[in-house]
Design an enzyme around this catalytic site. Structure first.
Site, PDB file in Angstrom:
ATOM      1  CB  SER A  51      -0.974  -0.009   1.175  1.00 48.20           C
ATOM      2  OG  SER A  51      -0.284  -0.188   2.388  1.00 48.20           O
ATOM      3  CB  CYS A  81      -4.741  -7.328   0.099  1.00 52.20           C
ATOM      4  SG  CYS A  81      -3.643  -7.869   1.417  1.00 52.20           S
ATOM      5  NE  ARG A 110       0.804  -1.191   5.703  1.00 50.47           N
ATOM      6  CZ  ARG A 110       2.074  -0.821   5.619  1.00 50.47           C
ATOM      7  NH1 ARG A 110       2.582   0.051   6.449  1.00 50.47           N
ATOM      8  NH2 ARG A 110       2.848  -1.337   4.691  1.00 50.47           N
ATOM      9  CG  HIS A 179      -4.665 -11.613  -2.293  1.00 50.84           C
ATOM     10  ND1 HIS A 179      -4.105 -10.675  -3.118  1.00 50.84           N
ATOM     11  CD2 HIS A 179      -4.106 -11.437  -1.079  1.00 50.84           C
ATOM     12  CE1 HIS A 179      -3.229  -9.958  -2.438  1.00 50.84           C
ATOM     13  NE2 HIS A 179      -3.210 -10.401  -1.200  1.00 50.84           N
ATOM     14  CD  GLU A 181      -6.177 -11.100  -6.133  1.00 54.90           C
ATOM     15  OE1 GLU A 181      -7.249 -10.994  -5.512  1.00 54.90           O
ATOM     16  OE2 GLU A 181      -5.084 -10.767  -5.641  1.00 54.90           O
TER      17      GLU A 181
HETATM   18  N1  GLN Z   1       0.714  -5.658   3.970  1.00 57.85           N
HETATM   19  C1  GLN Z   1       0.572  -5.049   2.675  1.00 57.85           C
HETATM   20  C2  GLN Z   1       0.460  -3.542   2.777  1.00 57.85           C
HETATM   21  O1  GLN Z   1       0.512  -2.989   3.801  1.00 57.85           O
HETATM   22  C3  GLN Z   1      -0.624  -5.596   1.947  1.00 57.85           C
HETATM   23  C4  GLN Z   1      -0.388  -7.013   1.532  1.00 57.85           C
HETATM   24  C5  GLN Z   1      -1.114  -7.449   0.301  1.00 57.85           C
HETATM   25  O2  GLN Z   1      -1.685  -6.640  -0.449  1.00 57.85           O
HETATM   26  N2  GLN Z   1      -1.061  -8.722   0.021  1.00 57.85           N
HETATM   27  O3  GLN Z   1       0.323  -2.900   1.794  1.00 57.85           O
END
Ligand code: GLN
Length: 200
Positions: A51, A81, A110, A179, A181
């Protein structure tokens, strides 16, 4: 009815898997990298990835503000996510300078499931969105710790610390910790729900 055009934000993360999922839902996938790409789509998916990186790239490519405005104007969006983190109004355990689009009234933690379970799979009940149960894949996943009055929690999972919201909707915004997908069959129930119900 013409097939919907679903954009996938393609700055970083698992773009290819979402493009495949969209094509299995009788919709047309298109990659979004620039602000002008937002004009030709009916809805957008923000994929998983990192992110903080996606947020920085959104700024560098000058997509951050146009995207924020498009969502506020009603562009249907599905954040998975890292995408969930990017849509959240508040984050816990973000990096010190982490910025989000802040369009959805949720507080997201997170890497919530902790180090021991960096990644795991579990069967998830998707009956609230009219989809069959599915195997949900969690990869350093967030969860929703607080949600505003307009937010509907659509699925939860159980961890040592209790039950946690992992799929939620507020109007035309949908977010998942997992996820959808990445699946071992081609059912794509969450994508179907997004394309048919949220983006309608
Ligand atoms: N932990 C990741 C983040 O903070 C997210 C993980 C993911 O998208 N699989 O962006």
């Amino acid at each position: 009815m013409a097939s919907k055009r679903i954009g996938v934000l393609a700055l970083q993360g698992d773009v290819r898997e979402h493009v495949h999922a969209i094509s299995q839902c009788d919709a047309i996938a298109t990659l979004v990298r620039k602000a002008e790409d937002l004009r030709s789509i009916d809805a957008l998916i923000i994929p998983g990835g990192e992110s903080t990186t996606i947020s920085k790239l959104l700024k560098i490519f000058e997509v951050f503000e146009p995207l924020q405005m498009a969502i506020e104007d009603g562009l249907p969006v599905f954040g998975t996510c890292a995408g969930m983190i990017l849509l959240a109004k508040n984050i816990i355990d973000g990096s010190h300078d982490q910025e989000t689009l802040a369009t959805m009234d949720v507080t997201v933690r997170r890497n919530a499931f902790g180090r021991q379970v960096d990644s795991f799979e579990t069967e998830i009940d998707l009956s609230q969105i009219g989809a069959p149960n599915a195997t949900a894949v969690f990869i350093r996943a967030p969860w929703i710790e607080r949600s505003g009055i307009g937010v509907e929690i659509l699925a939860t999972v159980q961890s040592d610390s209790g039950s946690h919201a992992v799929l939620a909707r507020e109007g035309k915004q949908l977010v998942s910790s997992f996820h959808p997908e990445i699946v071992d069959n081609e059912s794509y129930g969450v994508h179907q729900y997004f394309i048919r119900e949220v983006a309608s």
